[in-house]
Design an enzyme around this catalytic site. Structure first.
Site, PDB file in Angstrom:
ATOM      1  CB  CYS A 192      -1.191   0.314   0.942  1.00 41.54           C
ATOM      2  SG  CYS A 192      -2.132   0.767   1.215  1.00 41.54           S
ATOM      3  CG  HIS A 250      -3.852  -3.422   3.118  1.00 42.20           C
ATOM      4  ND1 HIS A 250      -2.758  -2.790   4.257  1.00 42.20           N
ATOM      5  CD2 HIS A 250      -4.340  -2.370   3.163  1.00 42.20           C
ATOM      6  CE1 HIS A 250      -2.263  -1.970   4.154  1.00 42.20           C
ATOM      7  NE2 HIS A 250      -3.953  -1.504   3.108  1.00 42.20           N
ATOM      8  CD  GLU A 298      -0.541  -5.433   5.622  1.00 42.51           C
ATOM      9  OE1 GLU A 298      -0.449  -6.035   4.738  1.00 42.51           O
ATOM     10  OE2 GLU A 298      -1.086  -4.313   5.933  1.00 42.51           O
TER      11      GLU A 298
END
Lengths: 230, 83
Positions: free
Chosen positions: A86, A203, A205
């Site tokens: 990002c 993302h 994660e």
């Protein structure tokens, strides 16, 4: 493997990445403050998501000149692994470590959404273990994720197999409708020509812990460890 | 000598400018439908100390190229005034 997660003023996904690497992947992680000069002997650097320096001027433009970034640029130049997620992707394009730029989303909105990604190649550290036939559902959260590059750069990305992820629909079809932010040929993630610097807007994660009922992002972290430890 | 630089940074013509597009759309609501192609950039001013105008120009140009504009998506122009 020793990971370094760089923290800029305004980073806000740093702890999420650290949590995944430490608690789910069982790896050693150090926090690297943007004003430091020492990479502490890490093997893999992650630039996390967020709004470094408030996204002032342009996303990533000011972070790119942080003292630690000069070390990161040298590290990448010597073949060291660097991944930007990002805002981290935006910083890497501003630093010239990845080609192209990330423009405002074409629909003028900040988009916080689960999207589907088609893995385009297994020929990279972060995609080596992913199934090319199975779309990944991974969230995005950005206002400037519209990937842009000129025709020559795009041809280079295609010819060298540098496009890692593209926005697709649930069945894995690359369509206009699934191109959520207006990116050039649906690009969601790329690597550099020497295949040691990676950038992606989604993302992973945020889709790695079982408690979130979506672990589609985990394969990316597993790919890194599997390839490096092999 | 001290100079003031007046810098304009604009999105490249071939790049979609979502902000400009939104403002173009709102012109209709004002009854100004003859206004088209609004494009929105940034105006930046800065002060610089330099021995002469040529040096000031070269330093401001460097600031624009390295930080103030991203030449992949923007163009820039500037004027210098001695103060």
């Amino acid at each position: 493997m020793k990971f370094g997660v760089v923290i800029f003023p305004g980073s806000n996904c740093d702890e999420d990445v650290i949590y995944v690497l430490e608690h789910i992947m069982g790896q050693e992680v150090v926090r690297l403050w943007h004003k430091d000069h020492d990479l502490q002997g890490v093997d893999f650097i992650i630039l996390p998501g967020g709004f470094s320096f408030g996204d002032y001027l342009r996303s990533g433009a000011i972070a790119r000149f942080s003292p630690l970034m000069q070390e990161v640029i040298q590290f990448a130049g010597k073949g060291g692994y660097v991944m930007g997620i990002c805002n981290g992707f935006q910083i890497l394009t501003e630093a010239g470590l990845l080609p192209g730029a990330l423009l405002h989303n074409s629909n003028r909105k900040f988009i916080c959404h689960n999207v589907y990604l088609k893995t385009e190649t297994n020929n990279s550290l972060i995609t080596s273990g992913l199934d090319l036939q199975k779309p990944l559902m991974i969230p995005i959260a950005h206002g400037e994720g519209n990937y842009f590059a000129d025709a020559d750069v795009l041809k280079g990305l295609q010819d060298n197999d540098q496009i890692l992820f593209r926005y697709c629909d649930e069945a894995g079809n690359i369509t206009q409708d699934s191109n959520i932010n207006g990116s050039l040929v649906n690009i969601a993630g790329i690597c550099n020509s020497t295949r040691n610097v990676f950038g992606m807007m989604p993302h992973p994660e945020r889709a790695a812990d079982s408690i979130l009922a979506n672990q589609d992002g985990l394969g990316i972290f597993e790919s890194i460890l599997k390839t490096v430890n092999a | 000598m001290k100079f003031i630089a007046e810098i304009d940074v604009m999105p490249l013509k071939e790049i979609l400018d979502p902000q400009g597009k939104a403002v173009t759309g709102s012109m209709k609501n004002l009854g100004l439908e003859e206004i088209q192609n609004v494009r929105i950039g940034k105006h930046i001013t800065l002060e610089i100390e330099a021995q002469d105008e040529a040096t000031a120009k070269q330093r401001v140009d460097e600031a624009c190229k390295k930080l103030l504009a991203n030449l992949i998506m923007e163009s820039y122009s500037f004027e210098l005034k001695a103060v």
